[in-house]
Write an enzyme that holds these catalytic residues in place. Structure first.
Site, short mmCIF file in Angstrom:
data_model
loop_
_atom_site.label_atom_id
_atom_site.label_comp_id
_atom_site.label_asym_id
_atom_site.label_seq_id
_atom_site.Cartn_x
_atom_site.Cartn_y
_atom_site.Cartn_z
N GLY A 249 0.80 -1.23 0.00
CA GLY A 249 0.00 0.00 0.00
C GLY A 249 0.83 1.27 0.00
O GLY A 249 0.41 2.30 -0.53
N ASN A 250 2.05 1.22 0.59
CA ASN A 250 2.89 2.41 0.65
C ASN A 250 3.39 2.83 -0.73
O ASN A 250 3.90 3.93 -0.90
CB ASN A 250 4.08 2.19 1.59
CG ASN A 250 4.97 1.04 1.15
OD1 ASN A 250 4.49 0.07 0.58
ND2 ASN A 250 6.25 1.14 1.42
N LYS B 133 -12.35 -9.37 8.28
CA LYS B 133 -11.67 -8.25 7.64
C LYS B 133 -12.47 -6.96 7.79
O LYS B 133 -13.55 -6.81 7.20
CB LYS B 133 -11.48 -8.56 6.15
CG LYS B 133 -10.72 -7.50 5.38
CD LYS B 133 -9.27 -7.46 5.74
CE LYS B 133 -8.50 -6.48 4.86
NZ LYS B 133 -7.08 -6.40 5.23
N LYS C 98 -4.23 -9.60 -0.79
CA LYS C 98 -3.47 -9.27 -2.01
C LYS C 98 -2.31 -10.23 -2.26
O LYS C 98 -2.06 -10.63 -3.41
CB LYS C 98 -2.95 -7.84 -1.92
CG LYS C 98 -1.83 -7.49 -2.89
CD LYS C 98 -1.25 -6.14 -2.60
CE LYS C 98 -0.60 -6.01 -1.25
NZ LYS C 98 0.66 -6.81 -1.10
N LYS D 143 2.38 -12.54 4.00
CA LYS D 143 3.44 -12.48 3.00
C LYS D 143 4.33 -13.72 3.08
O LYS D 143 4.71 -14.30 2.06
CB LYS D 143 4.26 -11.20 3.19
CG LYS D 143 3.49 -9.93 2.90
CD LYS D 143 4.27 -8.70 3.29
CE LYS D 143 3.54 -7.43 2.85
NZ LYS D 143 2.15 -7.35 3.31
#
Length: 321
Positions: free
Chosen positions: A12-13, A129, A213, A275
């Site tokens: 997102g960054n 979520k 994602k 991740k």
């Protein structure tokens, strides 16, 4: 650097760092594109996926503010599609600009992507979520009674709607994506984890859910037979004993060792753990596949083996002794 097919999962960054204006986000993506184009210059084929959390959250706020009989709010799957189109458009422009600076002739194509999930996924029984705006307890209770939505208190900041986060089982457009890549195109796809759909009576139907994602990017990487899944985050490497006196950087790590660290609770569930799990899943999906986790600033160095954490089954054999 040999030519490789790489799926890049942007954090997102890479899009937004505080300022939610269109101009600020476009400028952030221009900086992101400047880093990514180095991979193209080195002769690699790339597919770019990206997050959409802040963007889809703002779209939901806008939908709520404008909601009325003549202008009803759109459902979450449609809002996800809106965010994919918006970010994809910005990123197409940013990549075109970065390519032109380096005199690289490449077409950039954005695809609104549907991701198939199982309607019997356990996540649908236990939504976790949080999405959209904060509500007072009274507003939350009213929403529950009127719509049956799942709502939970969020860290003392108010009440928020929660939706399921099912695991992806397929990417509907993966063949088209691969065809474009094989034809030399740079493809932007699977934004925000993709639009979650289920198969009902032979048709694809959107559902109210959010797909992680990194898991969606991993599934895409498998389906297009990528060599590398490149997960970009806020840190250059992953660590064990993070922020402790005995903190240890992981450079090359086997999937077995990484599973062990995950079972020890070394990685935070809301940030690094997904991740790591996606990294293991891709690296174990076929011999010779590698996941790299690093920051955007280190992207080219990581591909050259000079930065980042590399995850592979190969390292299980190398370091098993």
């Amino acid at each position: 650097m040999k030519r490789q097919k790489i799926v890049i999962a942007l954090g997102g960054n890479a899009i937004q760092s505080g300022d939610a204006s269109a101009k600020a986000q476009q400028m952030a993506l221009e900086k992101t594109a400047e880093q990514l184009v180095g991979l193209v210059e080195a002769g690699n084929d790339i597919i770019i996926s990206h997050g959409n959390g802040p963007q889809v959250g703002n779209i939901l706020l806008q939908q709520k503010a404008a909601d009325c009989e003549k202008n009803p709010a759109m459902p979450l799957d449609t809002c996800g599609a809106m965010s994919q189109g918006m970010i994809g458009y910005w990123l197409e422009n940013a990549m075109d600009k970065a390519l032109a600076k380096r005199k690289i002739e490449k077409e950039v194509v954005g695809i609104v992507t549907r991701v198939v999930v199982d309607e019997n996924d356990p996540a649908f029984i236990n939504p976790t979520k949080p999405i959209g705006p904060f509500y007072t307890k009274e507003e939350a209770e009213k929403m529950i009674s009127e719509t049956g939505a799942s709502v939970k208190e969020d860290a003392g900041r108010g009440w928020r709607k929660v939706v399921p986060s099912p695991k992806p089982i397929s990417i509907q457009e993966h063949r088209s994506i691969n065809t474009l890549v094989e034809d030399g195109k740079i493809v932007i796809s699977t934004g925000g984890g993709g639009i979650p759909v289920v198969v009902k009576d032979g048709e694809l139907v959107g559902v109210e859910a959010v797909i992680d994602k990194d898991f969606a990017s991993e599934k895409l990487a498998e389906l297009v037979d990528a060599d590398i899944l490149l997960i970009l985050t806020a840190v250059d490497n992953i660590y064990i004993n993070y922020n402790k006196p005995n903190q240890q950087l992981l450079d090359k790590v086997g999937t077995s060792d990484l599973k062990g660290y995950a079972e020890e609770g070394q990685f935070a569930p809301g940030s690094m753990l997904p991740k790591v799990e996606a990294a293991i899943q891709f690296a174990e999906s076929r011999e010779g596949r590698t996941t790299i986790i690093t920051s955007l600033d280190q992207v080219v160095a990581a591909l050259e083996g000079k930065a980042g954490t590399r995850v592979s089954m190969e390292y299980n054999k190398m370091y098993s002794a």
